[in-house]
Design a protein around this motif. Sequence first.
Motif, mmCIF file in Angstrom:
data_model
loop_
_atom_site.group_PDB
_atom_site.id
_atom_site.type_symbol
_atom_site.label_atom_id
_atom_site.label_comp_id
_atom_site.label_asym_id
_atom_site.label_seq_id
_atom_site.Cartn_x
_atom_site.Cartn_y
_atom_site.Cartn_z
ATOM 1 N N LEU A 1 -9.989 2.700 3.348
ATOM 2 C CA LEU A 1 -9.863 1.452 2.595
ATOM 3 C C LEU A 1 -8.548 0.742 2.926
ATOM 4 N N ALA A 2 -7.469 1.502 3.020
ATOM 5 C CA ALA A 2 -6.168 0.916 3.360
ATOM 6 C C ALA A 2 -6.190 0.321 4.761
ATOM 7 N N ASP B 1 -11.174 8.741 2.553
ATOM 8 C CA ASP B 1 -11.758 7.510 2.000
ATOM 9 C C ASP B 1 -10.664 6.505 1.636
ATOM 10 N N GLN B 2 -9.591 6.975 0.996
ATOM 11 C CA GLN B 2 -8.494 6.082 0.621
ATOM 12 C C GLN B 2 -7.818 5.482 1.848
ATOM 13 N N TYR C 1 -9.084 11.761 0.432
ATOM 14 C CA TYR C 1 -7.938 11.020 0.977
ATOM 15 C C TYR C 1 -8.332 10.249 2.229
ATOM 16 N N ILE D 1 0.849 -1.194 0.000
ATOM 17 C CA ILE D 1 0.000 0.000 0.000
ATOM 18 C C ILE D 1 0.882 1.240 0.000
ATOM 19 N N LEU E 1 0.218 5.536 -0.408
ATOM 20 C CA LEU E 1 -0.745 6.621 -0.564
ATOM 21 C C LEU E 1 -0.051 7.965 -0.397
#
Length: 85
Positions: free
Chosen positions: A75-76, A71-72, A69, A54, A56
Amino acid sequence: MSQFEKAMEKLNRKPVPNDITYHELFCILTKLGFEIDKGQGKHPWKVRYRKLGIKLPIPVHGKTVDEAYIDQVKLAIERVLEDKR
């Protein structure tokens, strides 16, 4: 309640909160084992979790993290927590 628990509770609210600070995000990610390279000034943070590949970027704009960000990151975090089970 610890800073981590408070920040996780805030992160998991519905709808997605748009007032999560970089400090709260830092507390969550470091506790879960993410590596964070904080950029200088306006340069983005680079967040990594090598075991799952991962990566980001999280741009720095003011004191709060942009909703997209968040939201990202959510998910991570879900992927990492599933992997730890």
